[in-house]
Design a protein around this motif. Structure first.
Motif, PDB file in Angstrom:
ATOM      1  N   LYS A  27      -5.800 -10.168  -6.500  1.00  0.00           N
ATOM      2  CA  LYS A  27      -7.308 -10.632  -6.219  1.00  0.00           C
ATOM      3  C   LYS A  27      -7.555  -9.959  -4.638  1.00  0.00           C
ATOM      4  O   LYS A  27      -8.464  -9.325  -4.632  1.00  0.00           O
ATOM      5  CB  LYS A  27      -6.965 -11.681  -5.677  1.00  0.00           C
ATOM      6  CG  LYS A  27      -8.691 -12.544  -5.341  1.00  0.00           C
ATOM      7  CD  LYS A  27      -9.284 -14.243  -5.568  1.00  0.00           C
ATOM      8  CE  LYS A  27     -10.967 -14.743  -5.234  1.00  0.00           C
ATOM      9  NZ  LYS A  27     -10.981 -15.619  -4.960  1.00  0.00           N
ATOM     10  N   GLU A  28      -6.030  -9.999  -4.074  1.00  0.00           N
ATOM     11  CA  GLU A  28      -6.827  -8.853  -2.761  1.00  0.00           C
ATOM     12  C   GLU A  28      -6.306  -8.109  -2.740  1.00  0.00           C
ATOM     13  O   GLU A  28      -7.457  -7.325  -2.979  1.00  0.00           O
ATOM     14  CB  GLU A  28      -5.288  -9.743  -1.572  1.00  0.00           C
ATOM     15  CG  GLU A  28      -5.831 -10.888  -1.133  1.00  0.00           C
ATOM     16  CD  GLU A  28      -3.685 -11.403  -0.137  1.00  0.00           C
ATOM     17  OE1 GLU A  28      -4.736 -11.726   0.549  1.00  0.00           O
ATOM     18  OE2 GLU A  28      -2.894 -11.219  -1.475  1.00  0.00           O
ATOM     19  N   ARG A  29      -5.684  -6.995  -3.741  1.00  0.00           N
ATOM     20  CA  ARG A  29      -5.514  -5.542  -4.360  1.00  0.00           C
ATOM     21  C   ARG A  29      -6.857  -5.347  -4.972  1.00  0.00           C
ATOM     22  O   ARG A  29      -7.514  -4.576  -4.361  1.00  0.00           O
ATOM     23  CB  ARG A  29      -4.837  -5.260  -5.474  1.00  0.00           C
ATOM     24  CG  ARG A  29      -3.394  -6.121  -4.633  1.00  0.00           C
ATOM     25  CD  ARG A  29      -2.682  -5.423  -6.086  1.00  0.00           C
ATOM     26  NE  ARG A  29      -0.940  -5.379  -4.828  1.00  0.00           N
ATOM     27  CZ  ARG A  29      -0.116  -4.662  -4.341  1.00  0.00           C
ATOM     28  NH1 ARG A  29      -0.466  -3.341  -4.078  1.00  0.00           N
ATOM     29  NH2 ARG A  29       1.464  -4.858  -4.374  1.00  0.00           N
ATOM     30  N   SER A  30      -7.649  -6.202  -5.747  1.00  0.00           N
ATOM     31  CA  SER A  30      -9.151  -5.857  -6.264  1.00  0.00           C
ATOM     32  C   SER A  30      -9.700  -6.321  -5.588  1.00  0.00           C
ATOM     33  O   SER A  30     -10.705  -5.553  -5.762  1.00  0.00           O
ATOM     34  CB  SER A  30      -8.927  -6.678  -7.981  1.00  0.00           C
ATOM     35  OG  SER A  30      -8.788  -8.236  -7.352  1.00  0.00           O
ATOM     36  N   GLY A  31      -9.411  -6.620  -4.156  1.00  0.00           N
ATOM     37  CA  GLY A  31     -11.360  -6.794  -3.508  1.00  0.00           C
ATOM     38  C   GLY A  31     -10.979  -5.812  -2.097  1.00  0.00           C
ATOM     39  O   GLY A  31     -12.038  -5.650  -2.047  1.00  0.00           O
ATOM     40  N   SER A  65      -3.382   3.179  -2.476  1.00  0.00           N
ATOM     41  CA  SER A  65      -2.336   2.728  -3.549  1.00  0.00           C
ATOM     42  C   SER A  65      -2.749   1.355  -4.251  1.00  0.00           C
ATOM     43  O   SER A  65      -1.853   1.022  -5.368  1.00  0.00           O
ATOM     44  CB  SER A  65      -1.279   2.879  -3.173  1.00  0.00           C
ATOM     45  OG  SER A  65      -1.010   2.862  -1.695  1.00  0.00           O
ATOM     46  N   ARG A  66      -2.881   0.961  -2.745  1.00  0.00           N
ATOM     47  CA  ARG A  66      -2.941  -0.425  -2.809  1.00  0.00           C
ATOM     48  C   ARG A  66      -3.337  -1.868  -4.018  1.00  0.00           C
ATOM     49  O   ARG A  66      -3.745  -2.742  -4.040  1.00  0.00           O
ATOM     50  CB  ARG A  66      -2.973  -1.769  -1.542  1.00  0.00           C
ATOM     51  CG  ARG A  66      -1.966  -1.577  -0.275  1.00  0.00           C
ATOM     52  CD  ARG A  66      -2.272  -2.106   1.097  1.00  0.00           C
ATOM     53  NE  ARG A  66      -0.477  -1.407   1.751  1.00  0.00           N
ATOM     54  CZ  ARG A  66      -1.283  -1.711   2.920  1.00  0.00           C
ATOM     55  NH1 ARG A  66      -2.347  -1.460   2.924  1.00  0.00           N
ATOM     56  NH2 ARG A  66      -0.307  -0.871   3.611  1.00  0.00           N
ATOM     57  N   ILE A  93       3.723   6.151  -2.836  1.00  0.00           N
ATOM     58  CA  ILE A  93       3.316   5.984  -2.504  1.00  0.00           C
ATOM     59  C   ILE A  93       2.778   4.937  -1.885  1.00  0.00           C
ATOM     60  O   ILE A  93       2.578   4.590  -0.174  1.00  0.00           O
ATOM     61  CB  ILE A  93       1.026   6.403  -2.793  1.00  0.00           C
ATOM     62  CG1 ILE A  93       1.366   7.770  -3.572  1.00  0.00           C
ATOM     63  CG2 ILE A  93       0.305   6.830  -1.638  1.00  0.00           C
ATOM     64  CD1 ILE A  93       0.321   8.522  -3.569  1.00  0.00           C
ATOM     65  N   GLU A  94       2.527   3.721  -2.351  1.00  0.00           N
ATOM     66  CA  GLU A  94       2.515   2.403  -1.684  1.00  0.00           C
ATOM     67  C   GLU A  94       3.482   2.409  -0.820  1.00  0.00           C
ATOM     68  O   GLU A  94       3.644   1.645   0.448  1.00  0.00           O
ATOM     69  CB  GLU A  94       2.283   1.078  -2.353  1.00  0.00           C
ATOM     70  CG  GLU A  94       1.741  -0.381  -1.581  1.00  0.00           C
ATOM     71  CD  GLU A  94       1.018  -1.585  -2.386  1.00  0.00           C
ATOM     72  OE1 GLU A  94       0.810  -0.568  -3.874  1.00  0.00           O
ATOM     73  OE2 GLU A  94       1.391  -2.375  -2.152  1.00  0.00           O
ATOM     74  N   PRO A 137     -15.062   0.161  -9.179  1.00  0.00           N
ATOM     75  CA  PRO A 137     -14.843   1.161  -9.101  1.00  0.00           C
ATOM     76  C   PRO A 137     -12.963   1.060  -9.934  1.00  0.00           C
ATOM     77  O   PRO A 137     -12.415   0.334  -9.158  1.00  0.00           O
ATOM     78  CB  PRO A 137     -14.938   1.421  -8.192  1.00  0.00           C
ATOM     79  CG  PRO A 137     -15.641   0.723  -7.332  1.00  0.00           C
ATOM     80  CD  PRO A 137     -15.342  -0.586  -7.804  1.00  0.00           C
ATOM     81  N   PRO A 138     -12.704   2.112 -10.613  1.00  0.00           N
ATOM     82  CA  PRO A 138     -11.466   2.016 -10.548  1.00  0.00           C
ATOM     83  C   PRO A 138     -10.378   2.695  -9.457  1.00  0.00           C
ATOM     84  O   PRO A 138     -10.985   4.125  -8.439  1.00  0.00           O
ATOM     85  CB  PRO A 138     -11.422   3.085 -11.916  1.00  0.00           C
ATOM     86  CG  PRO A 138     -12.800   3.749 -11.848  1.00  0.00           C
ATOM     87  CD  PRO A 138     -13.829   3.347 -11.721  1.00  0.00           C
ATOM     88  N   VAL A 139      -8.868   2.451  -9.715  1.00  0.00           N
ATOM     89  CA  VAL A 139      -8.249   3.015  -8.802  1.00  0.00           C
ATOM     90  C   VAL A 139      -8.422   4.451  -8.781  1.00  0.00           C
ATOM     91  O   VAL A 139      -8.492   5.357  -9.663  1.00  0.00           O
ATOM     92  CB  VAL A 139      -6.999   3.132  -9.457  1.00  0.00           C
ATOM     93  CG1 VAL A 139      -6.015   3.425  -8.128  1.00  0.00           C
ATOM     94  CG2 VAL A 139      -6.106   1.292  -8.587  1.00  0.00           C
ATOM     95  N   ALA A 140      -8.652   5.436  -7.360  1.00  0.00           N
ATOM     96  CA  ALA A 140      -8.394   6.868  -7.304  1.00  0.00           C
ATOM     97  C   ALA A 140      -7.473   7.670  -7.792  1.00  0.00           C
ATOM     98  O   ALA A 140      -6.633   8.139  -6.810  1.00  0.00           O
ATOM     99  CB  ALA A 140      -9.309   6.601  -6.243  1.00  0.00           C
TER     100      ALA A 140
END
Lengths: 495, 275
Positions: A27-31, A65-66, A93-94, A137-140
């Protein structure tokens, strides 16, 4: 191409990665918001050919990356034609081990700095990212790929992946564009003696002559080539296979396996009146003069180009966008895209369309040229265009453009660039007996193995596809290398 | 990199270079050309292969000094290098015995004509050669052409050598005199245009070899496109030879002038660096 799930899982189960996953909840990541690519301001960038996107900072990259959830079954990988271990490199990278991230990329992709810049991630890996299902939006992925490979290049120490035991078998790759380079890199990793033959004086095919400096700096292409040289690949320039050297000559020289990646280099024209006027270019010629021959630095470089003030570029693909943005940089007051369908059907990447608009390019959609008019010296001065409507969907699934009678009008132009596509170069297929070729001039291959009708010859990229993307060409090159290796080792399933 | 073996001037502005290019020498046939780049900042320009020596791995290039690139090339000395030579490009001349062949060469066009004429003679044709030049000083390869021609007619614009008059005068003389089965015309575009008009009147099949602006020389760019019989053709891959009666010379001449201004800027700048 199969991905080894065991290998992915082993990489994912490493302690450091489990620890990393536990640091933040999904949840934190997707936020977290998706990072924005920093870019040069339009007014600044149109003054020259400097790269538009300037790349993520370390902080931005780590933050982005997170966002990656490190899924147990990563759907992004299925969207990648070369099946990069995407979470694998992103999590490094993270972890701030950027060089390890670059090494991870290179296990499967010989040209990550190129792909990070020119791949249409929005229709590939990022389109299958799990965030899509969450309507976020997807991860870049593309930005991160670029970041990791740029980091490695800037350290000046390029890592060389493990090379299998050297073999004495000689392999030839024809053409040095993305398909051949990927093929060559992969074969070199398998231990083969690989030579790449290029017709031009400069390597890398479309990456050199086609894609402009502001989208893909040539220094990056050169560095990817030196990486291949470090892998042991030999390059021969100015060799036109079929003319300077035939496949038979190469066999006599001891070559046992071949890959044809000679591309779709033949420009299409529309065959409308006045098209041979001075100032009407194919996009190939326009871009080649600028990118390969450095005509934008004329007269320091000897090759000239017409620096038009009113430039119309015909077409709606990436090549058309590259051409029109080049025209802006060459000093056009008015640079136009003339495209027969609507913006929705444009095959160009959204980013390129967006950048072009920012740079002041006008979009004349649902408009098609029908004739060019020249002055007495033969220079183009006007073009007649016709408005188009959209009818039913055609074979490509896009709505077919239909001319609207009586809608013709004239536009003043002094340069026209025809960017309506390319055809395969017939030079090589024509000179190899027994090769199976379609009516479009593309080489017929077994899609699973990329093998042609001649067992020792494989092919891929635009000479097979007729006009696609860098990454699909690379996917073909990789697949062909794996098949040729199996064929040479006698493990090949056959056709 | 290709080493220059010898260099000499055939006339004040026309240089002949023998260049190491073993693979090209092996593969070339009459009518084909190479793309040459002098240095890292140089243009890619097409030059006809005037001769080749397979044993020594060399080719002969003949070039007229008219601008930056040709000046650079003609200034090279033995031991110097051309940065790039690639070829052989274009389709070779179709060589067969047809009877009497009229070889018409104007100015520096005599250089590309030379290997074609020789091959046509070797195939058993009767070879009548008509050479044209502005004056005696500018006439090249006369002895070489005479060595295998059955007859040679020389025309100069000012009458300083041979006969006075345009090349078409000498050509028409032959056409009036005897049946000719094939004509080959190579020279300035305007010369080829008038030779073609003339041979058309006499119904003599004629081929012309074109030297247009090129970049890659492999069919990629279309800079070299010409209209032949109403269709767009690429000189680099469909030519360089075409039916001389079908070529749109006016369009070709205009296209040859595409970069006239830029060529002058470049050449003036280059000449300044020399002084």
């Amino acid at each position: 191409m199969p991905v080894d799930p065991q290998e992915l899982n082993n990489d994912r189960s490493q302690e450091w990665r489990s620890e990393l996953r536990s640091r933040l909840s999904a949840k934190e990541r997707s936020g977290l918001p998706r990072v924005k690519m920093p870019e040069r301001a339009p007014m600044e960038r149109i003054l020259g050919f400097m790269e538009v996107n300037t790349g993520l900072s370390e902080e931005m990259a780590v933050q982005e990356s997170r966002r990656c959830l490190d899924c147990s079954t990563p759907s992004c990988i299925s969207g990648c034609p070369v099946n990069i271990n995407i979470p694998g490199f992103i999590k490094r990278i993270e972890k701030k081990d950027f060089l390890a991230a670059a090494r991870k990329l290179k296990e499967t992709n010989a040209l990550p700095a190129v792909c990070g810049r020119v791949c249409p991630q929005e229709t590939q890996c990022e389109a299958t990212c799990v965030y899509q299902k969450m309507k976020k939006p997807p991860v870049a992925i593309g930005y991160l790929e670029r970041f990791a490979s740029d980091c490695e290049r800037l350290t000046g120490t390029i890592s060389i992946p493990k090379i299998e035991k050297k073999k004495s078998t000689r392999i030839a790759a024809i053409g040095s564009g993305p398909a051949s380079l990927t093929f060559a890199g992969q074969m070199a990793k398998f231990g083969y003696q690989v030579t790449v033959f290029e017709a031009l004086h400069e390597l890398a095919g479309v990456l050199s002559y086609g894609i402009p400096e502001f989208r893909l700096p040539k220094s990056i292409v050169r560095s990817e080539i030196s990486y291949l040289e470090a892998l042991g690949v030999t390059f021969e320039r100015n060799v036109i296979v079929g003319k300077t050297l035939t496949i038979d000559d190469m066999k006599k020289q001891g070559f046992q396996g071949f890959f044809i990646g000679s591309g779709a280099g033949l420009p299409k024209f529309m065959h409308i009146p006045g098209e041979n006027s001075i100032g009407v270019y194919s996009s190939n010629e326009y871009l080649t003069r600028v990118n390969l021959m450095k005509a934008y630095q004329f007269p320091q470089y000897d090759t000239p180009i017409v620096r038009g003030k009113r430039v119309a570029v015909i077409g709606g693909g990436n090549t058309a966008m590259d051409s029109v943005r080049t025209a802006v940089r060459l000093g056009a007051d008015k640079a136009m895209i003339v495209y027969r369908r609507s913006e929705q059907e444009m095959p160009a990447r959204i980013e390129e369309v967006h950048h072009a608009k920012e740079e002041g390019v006008e979009f004349l959609t649902l408009t098609n040229p029908t004739e060019y008019f020249a002055d007495e010296s033969g220079r183009v001065r006007q073009m007649k265009v016709q408005k188009m409507g959209l009818g039913a969907a055609d074979d490509s699934g896009r709505k077919r453009p239909v001319p609207i009678p009586g809608s013709e009008y004239l536009i003043d132009v002094d340069t026209v660039v025809v960017g309506v596509g390319t055809d395969p170069n017939p030079l090589i297929p024509r000179t190899i007996k027994g090769l199976e070729v379609t009516k479009w001039g593309t080489i017929v291959v077994n899609e699973e193995t990329m093998q042609t009708a001649l067992p020792e010859i494989f092919a891929g990229g635009d000479i097979v596809r007729g006009g696609a993307t860098v990454i699909l060409a690379m996917g073909d090159g990789k697949k062909a290398a794996e098949s040729l290796d199996a064929y040479l080792l006698g493990k090949f399933p056959g056709r | 990199m290709n080493r220059i073996v010898t260099k000499e001037f055939l006339s004040e502005n026309v240089a002949k270079l023998i260049v190491e290019a073993p693979q090209v020498a092996q593969k070339q046939n009459p009518g084909q050309f190479v793309i040459v780049r002098t240095d890292e900042k140089g243009e890619r320009i097409p030059l006809t292969i005037a001769d080749a020596d397979k044993k020594n791995g060399t080719i002969t290039l003949i070039i007229q000094r008219v601008g930056t690139s040709s000046h650079k090339i003609s200034s090279l000395k033995p031991g110097d290098f051309l940065h790039d030579v690639s070829g052989p490009l274009g389709r070779p001349t179709h060589i067969e015995k047809v009877g009497t062949v009229l070889a018409c060469g104007g100015g520096v066009g005599i250089a590309p004509l030379y290997p074609i004429a020789r091959a046509l003679k070797d195939a058993g044709n009767k070879l009548i050669t008509v050479l044209g030049a502005r004056n005696r000083e500018l006439l090249i390869l006369e002895n070489e052409m005479t060595a295998f021609s059955d007859e040679v007619i020389v025309m100069t614009d000012d009458g300083s050598y041979g006969r006075k008059g345009l090349i078409t005068v000498g050509i028409e003389e032959v056409l009036k005199r005897e049946p000719v089965h094939l004509a080959v015309a190579i020279g300035p575009a305007v010369m080829m245009k008038f030779v073609a008009l003339l041979t058309k009147r006499y119904n003599v099949p004629t081929i012309a070899s074109l030297n247009t602006i090129m970049v890659d020389g492999t069919g990629m760019c279309g800079a070299c496109r010409v209209s032949v019989g109403g269709k767009t053709r690429f000189v680099c891959v469909d030519g360089p030879e075409f039916d001389a009666h079908q070529i749109d010379y006016d369009e070709m001449m205009k296209r040859l002038n595409t970069y006239k201004e830029e060529e002058k800027i470049s050449y003036d700048g280059y000449l300044k660096t020399l002084s």
